[in-house]
Scaffold this motif. Structure first.
Motif, PDB file in Angstrom:
ATOM      1  N   GLN A 837       0.635  -1.245  -0.316  1.00  0.00           N
ATOM      2  CA  GLN A 837      -0.076   0.518   0.106  1.00  0.00           C
ATOM      3  C   GLN A 837       1.010   1.059   0.155  1.00  0.00           C
ATOM      4  O   GLN A 837       0.272   2.383  -0.648  1.00  0.00           O
ATOM      5  N   LEU A 838       1.690   1.499   1.138  1.00  0.00           N
ATOM      6  CA  LEU A 838       2.881   2.192   0.366  1.00  0.00           C
ATOM      7  C   LEU A 838       3.560   2.328  -0.183  1.00  0.00           C
ATOM      8  O   LEU A 838       3.490   3.008  -0.734  1.00  0.00           O
ATOM      9  N   HIS A 839       3.952   1.749  -1.010  1.00  0.00           N
ATOM     10  CA  HIS A 839       4.423   1.465  -2.689  1.00  0.00           C
ATOM     11  C   HIS A 839       3.594   2.137  -3.965  1.00  0.00           C
ATOM     12  O   HIS A 839       4.026   3.095  -4.615  1.00  0.00           O
ATOM     13  N   ALA A 865      10.313  -5.445  10.247  1.00  0.00           N
ATOM     14  CA  ALA A 865      10.024  -4.060   8.977  1.00  0.00           C
ATOM     15  C   ALA A 865      10.921  -3.338   8.051  1.00  0.00           C
ATOM     16  O   ALA A 865      10.582  -2.378   7.728  1.00  0.00           O
ATOM     17  N   LEU A 866      12.472  -3.206   8.781  1.00  0.00           N
ATOM     18  CA  LEU A 866      13.391  -2.436   8.554  1.00  0.00           C
ATOM     19  C   LEU A 866      13.826  -2.627   6.910  1.00  0.00           C
ATOM     20  O   LEU A 866      14.571  -2.186   6.236  1.00  0.00           O
ATOM     21  N   ARG A 867      14.300  -3.860   6.733  1.00  0.00           N
ATOM     22  CA  ARG A 867      14.724  -4.811   5.472  1.00  0.00           C
ATOM     23  C   ARG A 867      14.279  -4.090   4.520  1.00  0.00           C
ATOM     24  O   ARG A 867      14.342  -3.597   3.246  1.00  0.00           O
ATOM     25  N   PRO A 868      12.767  -4.493   4.233  1.00  0.00           N
ATOM     26  CA  PRO A 868      11.889  -4.044   3.451  1.00  0.00           C
ATOM     27  C   PRO A 868      11.788  -2.513   2.854  1.00  0.00           C
ATOM     28  O   PRO A 868      11.652  -2.074   1.837  1.00  0.00           O
ATOM     29  N   LEU A 869      12.706  -1.725   3.788  1.00  0.00           N
ATOM     30  CA  LEU A 869      12.472  -0.079   3.842  1.00  0.00           C
ATOM     31  C   LEU A 869      13.561   0.017   2.960  1.00  0.00           C
ATOM     32  O   LEU A 869      13.022   1.321   2.636  1.00  0.00           O
ATOM     33  N   ILE A 870      14.453  -0.503   2.472  1.00  0.00           N
ATOM     34  CA  ILE A 870      15.150  -0.391   1.360  1.00  0.00           C
ATOM     35  C   ILE A 870      14.762   0.328   0.227  1.00  0.00           C
ATOM     36  O   ILE A 870      15.504   0.953  -0.334  1.00  0.00           O
ATOM     37  N   LYS A 871      13.528  -0.433  -0.381  1.00  0.00           N
ATOM     38  CA  LYS A 871      12.955  -0.009  -1.293  1.00  0.00           C
ATOM     39  C   LYS A 871      12.282   1.736  -0.955  1.00  0.00           C
ATOM     40  O   LYS A 871      12.208   2.035  -2.584  1.00  0.00           O
ATOM     41  N   PHE A 872      12.565   2.107  -0.613  1.00  0.00           N
ATOM     42  CA  PHE A 872      12.159   3.469   0.061  1.00  0.00           C
ATOM     43  C   PHE A 872      13.161   4.609  -0.227  1.00  0.00           C
ATOM     44  O   PHE A 872      12.847   5.955  -0.059  1.00  0.00           O
ATOM     45  N   HIS A 873      13.691   4.294  -0.326  1.00  0.00           N
ATOM     46  CA  HIS A 873      15.252   5.143   0.165  1.00  0.00           C
ATOM     47  C   HIS A 873      15.312   5.439  -1.799  1.00  0.00           C
ATOM     48  O   HIS A 873      14.577   5.358  -2.783  1.00  0.00           O
ATOM     49  N   PRO A 874      15.844   7.102  -1.160  1.00  0.00           N
ATOM     50  CA  PRO A 874      15.797   8.093  -0.549  1.00  0.00           C
ATOM     51  C   PRO A 874      15.030   8.934   0.078  1.00  0.00           C
ATOM     52  O   PRO A 874      15.146   9.855   0.844  1.00  0.00           O
ATOM     53  N   SER A 875      13.033   8.233   0.086  1.00  0.00           N
ATOM     54  CA  SER A 875      12.806   8.737   0.114  1.00  0.00           C
ATOM     55  C   SER A 875      12.691   8.495   1.991  1.00  0.00           C
ATOM     56  O   SER A 875      12.447  10.066   2.852  1.00  0.00           O
ATOM     57  N   ILE A 876      13.406   7.353   2.404  1.00  0.00           N
ATOM     58  CA  ILE A 876      13.842   7.560   4.196  1.00  0.00           C
ATOM     59  C   ILE A 876      15.418   7.140   3.657  1.00  0.00           C
ATOM     60  O   ILE A 876      15.680   5.995   2.896  1.00  0.00           O
TER      61      ILE A 876
END
Length: 1136
Positions: A837-839, A865-876
């Motif tokens: 949903q975030l994507h 939950a942290l490792r999947p957040l790498i696809k949101f770089h550089p937003s995070i």
């Protein structure tokens, strides 16, 4: 009137032919029985047509004017390929198997010239040509399966004199059968043969077979590049399979899934919109089609196109859908560029088709004056036109104009069908029709899908005069049609793709004249389309409506990027504005109850005065002067938005609770996409923040009033809730200035003491606890006036030791997003659904709202939950993740390591360097990396602080990350600090590297001797001795350690006795002597060993090796001399 079959609303795309190329073929004399077109290719500029007579026609697509004709005596043209990244190059294959590469010299206005002719495939039939997408290289495949690559040496690079050492043709591979199709992307070559598909890494020369099952026949394959908003996702590969199937393959050649389109192709074909015949549609379904796809071509952003002898098929493979299929017979080949298709038929005819949305197709037909065809397409695709998406490009006034252009005597049936369509768009018994009667006769209108009425004034009308400030934005339909000649529309053809509406020329022309911008949440994703929507909203009703929602400060690009999130809010807004006309009359006087100008007059004046003072360089460059100006201004802000006023107006705000929630949601969306370039004043003020923080510890600050000593005064405001929306209507320009000054107050620590007077907390006398307490209270009181991006950066840099400030910031973001779909789904959905949903709601850019969603994920699911957040770089950014898991640094380290490893090896260093902001975090990250998932220090360092033997062979969990950190460029002091960190924790590979960089070579050799590993003395990283003194020092180190060095202490590898032939990798005198002989030669090594007195410790093995080295050196000299003589003879022969 007979009923006409209507196409279902699920089909909203169509293939259309807007211009016939038969006159072009006639002018090129390619329509005769003797000479016809044999192959086709297309690029952004050129349409290339190869002929049976050996000629290649290059036609410029812009106006079909300029033409180049290239002749070939080697036979008919069988294949042609245009270089897409440099359109000055074209590759041609002839019937004799020769491949000719042309340089057109268009930039220099010279004559085209042949720059290479390859005879590698002479006598064979070339079946595929493909250009490298980055370099000047052509891949060629023939009917026996041979694949070669031609590296082009062009005149742009200069004529190479040493041609005798260049080999421009390289044999890639030979597959088992005829090459059907070639495709290339990012260093990978895709080869599809009659039996299977192969994936080749042309850089590493590796080959993979895709899948295990073979096939028999012509089946294509193509790369599927990822979109711009797909983050770190790799491209996909789609391979055709028998029975209307496709394999979905990842970039490493592994089959992920099989997609079946057989049943989906049972739907009836969609008609091709063309002037040659009327479009017809049969609603009866056909039998499922079991097809073989001879080629697969990537089309636009989401589609894959293919064809058979029956028709053209366009798929959405990722969602396993058929976008459309249409019957087009006798296709020999198709060339595509974006959404354009050029079809070559077996009879030599060429047809130009465009894939576009139905409403865009009708709009083009109307602009070109094809009224009858446009009306028939409207009737066929009326279900799609009724949809909200199509009504934006085809409003009622445009359909009424189309109806008026039809002949009432001969086209009565068509007119009646259009009238039925118009009635469906605007039911007579709805609230819409009642409003239509109230609009004057000299205005036409249409209803947007948001519920807003769009009124188009006729020439000379009163409403046109009322809206004169919009400068010709209320043209009649006739005038606007004149503004869109056909040639201008053709120039915009690149903008007509599957997922984006094309931009009108009028919108582009009048963009700079627009005096205001209406920030509606339902605006078009394209800025130019948004301006066009604003131009058409000029009626008095729209102006009254936008006054109520004018404070919803949303970026023009928000809707396209968060369309799913807006739907619910949009429906509520539509109901409020349209379904209840009585409420509008109630809202108008209610809006006047807040006399905004009177209410904020003093604040506006103080804001303008403060901004004027801050623009003075004498104030801007002096932090204390800036603080004084801000303190004076903050008093006015307190008077207007104090907590007392807030409590007094709570009754009023309870009546408008729904409006507050809407404003909160819209403010949340406004933060989703913020302009990257701010005002010059923003940059200038933010650039001196570092100076401010440096001076605040040395400069004495004049505090107007001492801190409130009563602790309850500090705790009281902290307990109140956040103010995430303004208490009254604020003009956009005023709010922009308020946000700038409020954020600057926070950055310079100019806060309120709660009694109406400003207080600054930058003085050294203010306790740290009081400072963060003031910051937290300031955030809660003025959260709606703070730039959340700058606020986050300020907290990270200035309040790193005050976690309460960060927690308050996160709490405010949670309050702001408490009603968002992601927050609601967090309670009941699993992690993968939430991440998807975030994507789907992206792209997020660097919005802080994504950060608060990441915080919720981390609180619920932990480290997973942290490792999947790498696809949101550089937003995070990693700095954000470090704040999230500041209580458990190991989680941050795992995230950082995963982020770095997600990139290719050649891009990891540049990524890590971009993340080191500020530079001081490098040492912090290095300390974390060497202290987690690392061997015990007692196993790597002895009691004296020296390395234990072979301790560099221990496994470190984050060794790659550590080496990347220490190998990045840094100043001398930072390198020394990193060396001390590596030495104290026993990470010897990094310590040796840093010693060599810092020119501490003696120390490096000493540690290598302790580690007892001869492999560390290699020339790749410069660790081999370079001078005679270094060799002597290393020999003495090996001698002093003796044989006992290899038997004591814990070993992390195999230990052997000194001088034994079975220990070739230990630091012994003989091994170091052999290394010396190989480096400087045996004749120079023996005198040095005699000088050191070490010849007695050498065995017969050393003497034998030296003899072998002498023989090899002699033969090498002879070989070099022979090669130089041959080169000299060759050069002299070339001059003769």
């Amino acid at each position: 009137m007979a009923s006409v079959p209507v196409i279902p609303d699920s089909y909203n795309h169509v293939l259309a032919e807007f211009e016939c190329l038969d006159p072009l073929l006639s002018a090129l004399r390619l329509d005769s029985s003797r000479l016809k077109c044999t192959c086709i290719a297309v690029s952004k500029r050129w349409l290339a047509l190869g002929s049976s007579g050996g000629g290649l026609n290059l036609i410029q697509k812009d106006g079909w004017k300029q033409r180049l004709f290239l002749t070939h005596k080697e036979g008919a043209i069988s294949r042609v390929a245009c270089c897409l990244h440099d359109e000055d190059y074209v590759a041609v294959a002839t019937s004799q198997g020769l491949v000719v590469v042309w340089e057109l010299n268009q930039e220099r206005r010279g004559k085209p010239e042949r720059i290479y002719v390859s005879s590698e495939h002479k006598g064979r039939k070339v079946t595929a040509l493909c250009w490298d997408r980055a370099a000047l290289r052509v891949f060629v495949g023939d009917h026996v399966g041979k694949v070669s690559a031609i590296k082009i040496n062009t005149s742009k690079q200069g004529k190479a004199a040493a041609t005798f050492v260049m080999f421009p043709v390289q044999i890639i591979t030979t597959v088992d059968s005829r090459v059907v199709q070639l495709d290339y992307l990012d260093g990978r070559l895709l080869i599809s043969s009659l039996t299977r598909t192969y994936l080749c890494d042309t850089e590493r020369q590796k080959f993979w077979k895709i899948g295990n099952k073979e096939r028999d026949g012509e089946f294509g394959a193509c790369f599927f590049p990822v979109g711009k908003n797909s983050g770190n996702q790799q491209p996909l590969i789609y391979c055709a399979r028998p029975g209307s199937r496709m394999w979905e393959v990842n970039f490493d050649g592994e089959v992920q899934s099989t997609h079946q389109f057989k049943q989906l192709l049972s739907s009836p074909p969609l008609p091709v919109v063309t002037l040659r015949l009327d479009p017809r549609y049969t609603s009866s379904s056909c039998s499922p089609q079991s097809l073989s796809f001879p080629k697969l071509l990537y089309l636009t952003e989401h589609c894959v196109m293919t064809w058979t002898e029956r028709g053209i098929y366009i798929f959405l493979p990722q969602s396993v859908q058929v976008l459309l299929w249409s019957e087009v017979k006798d296709i020999q080949d198709i060339a595509v560029y974006k959404s354009e298709l050029f079809c070559l038929h077996t009879n030599g005819k060429v047809v130009h088709l465009s894939l576009l949305l139905v409403d865009r197709c009708i709009e083009r037909l109307i602009r070109r004056g094809f009224w009858t065809l446009a009306a028939r397409v409207c009737c066929l695709f009326q279900n799609s036109i009724i949809s909200c998406r199509a009504r934006k490009n085809l409003p009622l006034d445009k359909l009424e104009h189309l109806k008026s252009q039809l002949d009432a005597s001969t086209q009565q049936d068509l007119i009646m069908q259009l009238e039925e369509l118009i009635l469906k768009l605007e039911p007579l018994d709805s609230a819409c029709s009642s409003r239509r009667s109230s609009i004057s006769s000299h205005e036409s209108f249409s209803v947007l899908d948001s519920g807003i009425y769009r009124v188009i004034s006729r020439r000379g009308s009163q409403s046109d005069e009322d809206s004169c400030s919009l400068h010709s934005q209320t043209f009649s339909e006739d005038e606007r049609l004149k503004e869109f000649p056909a040639h201008q529309e053709d120039e915009q053809v690149e903008l007509d793709n599957v997922s984006h509406a094309s931009v009108t020329v009028e919108a582009d022309r009048n963009e700079t004249f627009l005096p205001f911008s209406i920030p509606l949440s339902f605006r078009s994703p394209s800025p130019l389309v948004s301006l066009q929507a604003v131009k058409e909203s000029v009626s008095s009703f729209v102006r009254k409506t936008t006054e109520k929602i004018g404070t919803l400060h949303i970026s023009p690009d928000t809707r396209g990027r968060q369309e799913a999130k807006d739907d619910e809010q949009l429906q509520e807004l539509t109901v409020d504005l349209v379904a209840s006309p009585q409420e509008e009359k109630e809202l108008e006087p209610q809006s006047c109850q807040l006399p905004e100008e009177d209410h904020l007059r003093d604040l506006k004046a103080a804001t303008a005065e403060a901004i004027a003072k801050l623009q003075d360089p004498l104030v801007l460059l002096e932090p204390q002067c800036m603080r004084r100006v801000l303190r004076e201004w903050l008093i006015y802000l307190e008077e207007k938005f104090s907590s007392k006023e807030r409590s007094a107006s709570s009754v009023k705000k309870s009546k408008t609770l729904c409006a507050e929630e809407e404003e909160r949601a819209v403010l949340e969306e406004n933060l989703r996409l913020d302009p990257t370039d701010g005002d010059p004043a923003d940059k200038e003020q933010s650039s001196i923040l570092e100076d401010c923080t440096e001076k605040e510890n040395t400069d004495e600050t004049c505090i107007n009033k001492t801190m409130c000593e009563n602790s309850t005064d500090l705790k009281g405001p902290l307990g109140c809730c956040f103010r995430v929306s303004p208490p009254c209507v604020i003009e956009p320009d005023v709010q922009k200035d308020l946000v700038e000054l409020t954020t600057l107050c926070f950055e310079l620590r100019v806060f309120s003491c709660g009694n109406g007077e400003a207080e600054e907390s930058s003085d050294r006398s203010v306790p740290l606890a009081s400072s963060w307490a003031l910051a937290c209270r300031f955030m809660r009181s003025y959260f709606f006036l703070l730039d959340l991006k700058r606020l986050k950066q300020c907290i990270i840099t200035m309040y790193a030791t005050s976690p309460n400030v960060w927690e308050t910031y996160i709490a405010g973001l949670k309050e702001l997003t408490c009603h968002s779909p992601v927050a609601l789904a967090m309670e009941k959905e699993d992690m993968l659904k939430i991440l998807k949903q975030l994507h789907d709601l992206g792209p997020w850019d660097d919005s802080p709202l994504l950060l608060v969603h990441a915080q919720r994920l981390y609180e619920k699911f932990g480290e997973t939950a942290l490792r999947p957040l790498i696809k949101f770089h550089p937003s995070i950014l990693p700095s954000d993740i470090k704040q999230l898991c500041r209580n458990d640094p190991a989680h941050f380290l795992a995230y950082l390591d995963s982020l770095v490893k997600s990139k290719p090896e050649d891009k990891r260093s540049s990524l890590l360097r971009s993340l080191l902001q500020p530079e001081s975090v490098r040492l912090d990250w290095l300390c974390l990396a060497v202290s987690h998932d690392a061997p015990q220090r007692a196993n790597t360092v002895d009691a004296e602080g020296n390395p234990r033997p072979r301790s560099h062979l221990f496994t470190w969990g984050y060794s790659q990350l550590i080496l990347l950190l220490i190998k990045l460029p840094a100043d001398f002091v930072t390198k020394e600090k990193m060396a001390d960190i590596c030495k104290s924790h026993g990470f010897w590979p990094g310590y040796l590297f840093l010693c060599l960089e810092l020119d501490r070579r003696i120390e490096a050799f000493t540690n290598i001797a302790h580690l007892d590993d001869l492999s560390l003395l290699n020339g790749e990283d410069g660790s081999i001795p370079e001078t005679i003194e270094e060799w002597k020092f290393l020999l003495h180190l090996a001698q002093n350690h003796g044989t006992a060095f290899h038997h004591h202490g814990p070993q992390n590898g195999n230990a052997f006795s000194n001088g034994s032939p079975s220990c070739p990798d230990c630091i012994t005198v003989e091994n170091v002597a052999l290394l010396l002989a190989k480096a400087v030669g045996p004749n120079r090594a023996l005198p040095l060993l005699q000088e050191c007195g070490l010849t007695l410790e050498l065995s017969e093995r050393f003497t034998s090796v030296c003899e072998i080295l002498r023989i090899a050196e002699k033969r090498q000299r002879a070989l070099i001399q022979s090669m130089l003589e041959r080169c000299d003879r060759f050069l002299w022969s070339q001059q003769a």
